[in-house]
Design a protein around this motif. Structure first.
Motif, PDB file in Angstrom:
ATOM      1  N   TYR A   1      -3.008   1.481  -2.123  1.00 60.59           N
ATOM      2  CA  TYR A   1      -3.354   2.175  -0.876  1.00 60.59           C
ATOM      3  C   TYR A   1      -4.628   2.981  -1.071  1.00 60.59           C
ATOM      4  O   TYR A   1      -5.520   2.980  -0.205  1.00 60.59           O
ATOM      5  CB  TYR A   1      -2.179   3.066  -0.446  1.00 60.59           C
TER       6      TYR A   1
ATOM      7  N   ARG B   1      -7.444   0.514  -0.972  1.00 57.44           N
ATOM      8  CA  ARG B   1      -7.695   0.011   0.390  1.00 57.44           C
ATOM      9  C   ARG B   1      -8.431   1.052   1.222  1.00 57.44           C
ATOM     10  O   ARG B   1      -9.291   0.737   2.042  1.00 57.44           O
ATOM     11  CB  ARG B   1      -6.366  -0.364   1.064  1.00 57.44           C
TER      12      ARG B   1
ATOM     13  N   LEU C   1      -0.676  -6.045   4.801  1.00 58.04           N
ATOM     14  CA  LEU C   1      -0.851  -5.016   3.774  1.00 58.04           C
ATOM     15  C   LEU C   1      -0.189  -3.710   4.205  1.00 58.04           C
ATOM     16  O   LEU C   1       0.443  -3.021   3.401  1.00 58.04           O
ATOM     17  CB  LEU C   1      -2.344  -4.803   3.461  1.00 58.04           C
ATOM     18  N   ILE C   2      -0.310  -3.363   5.482  1.00 60.13           N
ATOM     19  CA  ILE C   2       0.333  -2.123   5.971  1.00 60.13           C
ATOM     20  C   ILE C   2       1.851  -2.283   5.889  1.00 60.13           C
ATOM     21  O   ILE C   2       2.566  -1.414   5.385  1.00 60.13           O
ATOM     22  CB  ILE C   2      -0.062  -1.815   7.438  1.00 60.13           C
TER      23      ILE C   2
ATOM     24  N   SER D   1       3.167  -2.213   2.391  1.00 57.73           N
ATOM     25  CA  SER D   1       3.025  -0.870   1.829  1.00 57.73           C
ATOM     26  C   SER D   1       4.190   0.016   2.286  1.00 57.73           C
ATOM     27  O   SER D   1       4.872   0.652   1.468  1.00 57.73           O
ATOM     28  CB  SER D   1       1.678  -0.289   2.288  1.00 57.73           C
TER      29      SER D   1
ATOM     30  N   LYS E   1       8.151   1.011  -0.068  1.00 54.84           N
ATOM     31  CA  LYS E   1       8.700   2.347  -0.331  1.00 54.84           C
ATOM     32  C   LYS E   1      10.080   2.505   0.297  1.00 54.84           C
ATOM     33  O   LYS E   1      10.985   3.099  -0.291  1.00 54.84           O
ATOM     34  CB  LYS E   1       7.730   3.413   0.208  1.00 54.84           C
TER      35      LYS E   1
ATOM     36  N   PHE F   1      -1.498   6.072  14.253  1.00 57.59           N
ATOM     37  CA  PHE F   1      -2.198   5.188  13.339  1.00 57.59           C
ATOM     38  C   PHE F   1      -2.518   3.858  14.056  1.00 57.59           C
ATOM     39  O   PHE F   1      -3.604   3.314  13.936  1.00 57.59           O
ATOM     40  CB  PHE F   1      -1.255   5.000  12.154  1.00 57.59           C
TER      41      PHE F   1
HETATM   42  N1  URA Z   1       1.152   4.087   5.743  1.00 53.81           N
HETATM   43  C1  URA Z   1       1.469   3.541   4.554  1.00 53.81           C
HETATM   44  O1  URA Z   1       2.364   4.015   3.862  1.00 53.81           O
HETATM   45  N2  URA Z   1       0.787   2.438   4.167  1.00 53.81           N
HETATM   46  C2  URA Z   1      -0.206   1.876   4.896  1.00 53.81           C
HETATM   47  O2  URA Z   1      -0.774   0.887   4.479  1.00 53.81           O
HETATM   48  C3  URA Z   1      -0.532   2.481   6.114  1.00 53.81           C
HETATM   49  C4  URA Z   1       0.160   3.583   6.523  1.00 53.81           C
END
Ligand code: URA
Length: 445
Positions: free
Chosen positions: A163, A166, A177-178, A181, A185, A205
């Motif tokens: 991240y 990026r 990718l978002i 990511s 988690k 966002f």
């Molecule tokens: N929040 C995240 O945890 N990852 C991203 O890629 C964008 C927003």
């Protein structure tokens, strides 16, 4: 890695083994940043298909610790928001769901930039700590059905590194990718039920509702394929959520909400997310039954009692739940007068969030400290009528100069006009596993 970059540049599919190799070797430093930058840029142009996106998510999940919640009885629920202004949803939703008997075993983060974070808000209760051992975390959820911990340092370290990369290579805004990511988690955090609040609008966002929907669909699909019970709600973030923006102000609004006096727009979001959790847990047959249960739980006082119990269990002072006037107040309270008469056409959520940050209530970098007592209270929301000079908002500041700068910023954030308008629907879409798993489109780009 050279061969993998070349393969992706040509638009070819990467295998599970190739993706795992790339993620693990990047995390341990064998693959350098410059090669990974080339790969993320190739992904921006060529995309990842469903299988690759799932493989990337699982490899990032497995790059660090995965929480084992198996010692917690029942189906554990978690909720994630993509970040907004005035978003105190977890503070109300988590105790509400726990009071209804669903275990909430949640990891939360701190605020950054114009968006706030749950941990900062919880730390408004003197003594409250999110630094829990695994033992205490498990014990608390088994005993009182709720615990919220800070993210452990070793949760999806591949994502942390990727991240940051990026962020400086203009490759943040690629959907796969978002999604990978965020979901890496969430999957590492171990809950069985994951409900996502994907915000869209000026303060979000994902500014474009179509992008927010697409991102939500991908995340629901990834989570479902990884064996989780998933749902997502797309909610409006064109104006701040509720009336309070700023840590202590938001905590007080959350306590008010658990006392049955929550702002209408905010409670709509709480009920929408809560309904998905209750339905996925098998505790409600439909939304009407879920909302009825949640309203009853608030009216009986059980949800507010659960908040007090939760605060105490994590070292905080529960008397603040019963006497919110005890919270520290800012030194200056500055009223923001309307510059014209008319209907509020728009309140720029991002501008309000930035004003709060300027007051000291938000972080400019991960290392900055924050002032918990400052913020903005909105007396008027989109669609409301105001006379010229009437107070549209109140700024809470600890430095006069910053307060005056925030006043000017808030005045600019309010757009007032003659036209009578309806605010956007808070709940724009709901996405569940059944709807996305029937989607024949196998490419995400
Ligand atoms: N929040 C995240 O945890 N990852 C991203 O890629 C964008 C927003």
């Amino acid at each position: 890695m050279y061969d993998l970059i070349a393969k992706k540049k040509e638009g070819l599919e990467l295998s599970t083994e190739e993706i795992r190799f790339m993620v693990l070797e990047y995390t341990n430093g064998t693959i350098p940043d410059y090669q990974m930058s080339a790969m993320t840029m190739a992904i921006c142009f060529q995309g990842l298909n469903k299988k690759e996106t799932l493989d990337l998510t699982l490899a990032m999940r497995d790059s660090g610790d995965c929480l084992d919640l198996s010692r917690i009885h029942g189906l554990k629920a978690d909720k994630h928001s993509t970040g907004g202004v005035g978003d105190k949803t977890s503070l109300v939703l988590a105790p509400l769901i726990a009071a209804l008997g669903i275990p909430v075993a949640k990891m939360s983060g701190r605020g950054l930039g114009h968006t706030g974070g749950t941990i900062d808000k919880l730390e408004c209760f003197p003594g409250f700590s999110t630094d829990l051992s695994e033992e205490r975390f498990t014990r608390n959820v088994n005993r009182i059905k709720i615990a919220i911990a800070g993210q452990t340092a070793n949760l999806a370290p591949a994502d942390k590194k990727l991240y940051a990369l990026r962020d400086v290579t203009a490759t943040v805004d690629q959907m796969s990718l978002i999604a990978s990511s965020i979901m890496s988690k969430k999957l590492a955090s171990g809950s069985d039920i994951i409900v996502l609040d994907v915000k869209t609008g000026l303060g979000a966002f994902m500014k474009d509702p179509a992008d927010a929907k697409k991102l939500a669909e991908i995340m629901v699909e990834i989570g479902t394929m990884a064996g989780k019970k998933m749902s997502a709600v797309i909610t409006d973030m064109n104006q701040p959520l509720g009336n309070a923006v700023g840590n202590i102000l938001e905590v007080i609004e959350a306590i008010e909400s658990l006392s049955g006096r929550g702002p209408k727009d905010f409670m709509e979001v709480v009920y929408a997310l809560g309904s998905r959790i209750l339905m996925l847990a098998g505790d409600a047959a439909d939304e009407a039954e879920a909302v009825f249960k949640m309203k009853q739980c608030i009216a009986s006082g059980a949800a507010k009692e659960k908040l007090a119990e939760f605060v105490e269990a994590q070292g905080g002072d529960p008397s603040y739940v019963w006497n919110p006037e005890k919270f520290q107040k800012a030194d200056y309270v500055i009223e923001v007068p309307a510059q014209n008469e008319g209907y509020i056409q728009k309140i720029d959520a991002q501008a309000v969030g930035t004003a709060c940050m300027m007051l000291g209530g938000g972080r400019e970098t991960k290392e900055s400290g924050i002032d918990l007592s400052v913020g903005i209270y909105l007396n008027k929301k989109t669609g409301d009528y105001t006379k010229k000079g009437e107070t549209t908002a109140v700024v809470h500041a600890n430095e006069k100069q910053k307060g005056e700068a925030a006043l000017a910023a808030i005045q600019k954030a309010f757009c007032i006009g003659r036209e009578k308008i309806q605010p956007n629907d808070m709940i724009q879409h709901t996405i569940d596993s059944a709807s996305v798993m029937n989607n024949a489109n196998s490419f995400y780009i």
